[in-house]
Design a protein around this motif. Sequence first.
Motif, short mmCIF file in Angstrom:
data_model
loop_
_atom_site.label_atom_id
_atom_site.label_comp_id
_atom_site.label_asym_id
_atom_site.label_seq_id
_atom_site.Cartn_x
_atom_site.Cartn_y
_atom_site.Cartn_z
N LEU A 247 0.97 -1.17 0.11
CA LEU A 247 0.03 -0.04 0.12
C LEU A 247 1.01 1.33 0.00
O LEU A 247 0.38 2.33 -0.47
CB LEU A 247 -1.01 -0.10 1.14
CG LEU A 247 -2.01 -1.06 1.06
CD1 LEU A 247 -2.85 -1.22 2.43
CD2 LEU A 247 -3.00 -0.98 0.18
N ALA A 248 2.24 1.26 0.49
CA ALA A 248 2.85 2.31 0.82
C ALA A 248 3.81 2.75 -0.46
O ALA A 248 4.02 3.75 -0.81
CB ALA A 248 3.60 2.27 2.03
N SER A 249 3.78 1.61 -1.09
CA SER A 249 4.67 1.81 -2.48
C SER A 249 4.14 2.85 -3.59
O SER A 249 2.86 2.94 -3.57
CB SER A 249 4.81 0.39 -3.28
OG SER A 249 3.76 0.01 -3.87
N ILE B 180 -2.40 1.11 12.82
CA ILE B 180 -3.28 0.33 11.62
C ILE B 180 -4.59 0.88 11.72
O ILE B 180 -5.16 0.87 10.52
CB ILE B 180 -3.51 -1.13 12.38
CG1 ILE B 180 -1.86 -1.69 12.32
CG2 ILE B 180 -4.54 -1.81 11.74
CD1 ILE B 180 -1.52 -2.29 11.03
N ARG B 181 -5.30 1.47 12.82
CA ARG B 181 -6.72 1.93 12.62
C ARG B 181 -6.57 2.95 11.64
O ARG B 181 -7.38 3.16 10.84
CB ARG B 181 -6.81 2.51 14.20
CG ARG B 181 -8.29 2.84 14.13
CD ARG B 181 -8.79 3.49 15.86
NE ARG B 181 -8.28 2.37 16.82
CZ ARG B 181 -7.15 2.43 17.52
NH1 ARG B 181 -6.64 3.68 17.51
NH2 ARG B 181 -7.02 1.54 18.42
N MET C 23 -2.93 9.68 0.51
CA MET C 23 -2.93 9.47 2.23
C MET C 23 -2.92 8.00 2.66
O MET C 23 -2.20 7.71 3.69
CB MET C 23 -4.46 10.18 2.98
CG MET C 23 -4.41 9.94 4.39
SD MET C 23 -3.25 10.87 5.22
CE MET C 23 -3.36 12.54 4.85
N VAL C 24 -3.45 7.00 1.87
CA VAL C 24 -3.30 5.73 2.28
C VAL C 24 -1.72 5.23 2.32
O VAL C 24 -1.29 4.74 3.07
CB VAL C 24 -4.01 4.81 1.03
CG1 VAL C 24 -3.52 3.45 1.32
CG2 VAL C 24 -5.59 4.97 1.31
N GLN C 25 -1.30 5.85 1.15
CA GLN C 25 0.25 5.53 0.92
C GLN C 25 1.05 6.07 2.30
O GLN C 25 1.82 5.47 2.79
CB GLN C 25 0.87 6.21 -0.35
CG GLN C 25 0.73 5.58 -1.62
CD GLN C 25 0.95 6.19 -2.79
OE1 GLN C 25 0.73 7.26 -3.02
NE2 GLN C 25 1.55 5.46 -3.50
N ALA D 1 2.88 3.64 5.10
CA ALA D 1 4.16 3.71 5.33
C ALA D 1 4.67 3.98 6.70
O ALA D 1 5.30 3.52 7.56
CB ALA D 1 5.10 4.90 4.41
N ARG D 2 3.72 4.99 7.44
CA ARG D 2 3.92 5.31 8.81
C ARG D 2 3.69 4.10 9.75
O ARG D 2 4.27 3.53 10.62
CB ARG D 2 2.83 6.14 9.38
CG ARG D 2 3.38 7.69 8.93
CD ARG D 2 2.58 8.76 9.58
NE ARG D 2 2.62 10.04 9.11
CZ ARG D 2 2.19 11.24 9.18
NH1 ARG D 2 1.11 10.97 9.78
NH2 ARG D 2 2.58 12.17 8.82
N ALA D 3 2.54 3.11 9.35
CA ALA D 3 2.23 1.94 10.30
C ALA D 3 3.09 0.70 10.04
O ALA D 3 3.60 -0.02 10.75
CB ALA D 3 0.64 1.57 9.49
#
Length: 140
Positions: free
Chosen positions: A19-21, A66-67, A97-99, A103-105
């Motif tokens: 998802l972060a890619s 995760i939330r 924002m998903v990305q 990445a943070r998660a």
Amino acid sequence: MGVEWPGRREDVLNALDILASATPSAEWPTLTEAVHWLVDDTFWDARDPKEDIGALLVDEHEAAAIRSVVSAVVAVSQRQGPTASDQAWLDDSGWPMVQKLAARAATALRGFGGDAARRREDAAQPHHRSGVGPGRRGGR
């Protein structure tokens, strides 16, 4: 404290990485698998990730991370629909924002913080508790 299902935790980490890619792969695992691993296989769209502290997550810090990303993924799914093409999801205004949140998660789950060594070591250790593990369900 380890997690009961380290293999499932790895699936979550793999999902977050996808998802972060910048451009999720068209080869397996794809965006669809990432959403399955993060949302469908965990039920985190229907229940709080903190319920999986000890099973998949180490602490509330991870649950909060995760939330956030699950909320962003669900928002994209609601706008685009669960059967929309990957490209439609990637073109959604909420995808950046998903990305960012993914990445943070991923960083949080890998324990890159003040207690990084302990968190990485703890997460790798099996943790046993009674109860039934998370189930599987279909969907995107």
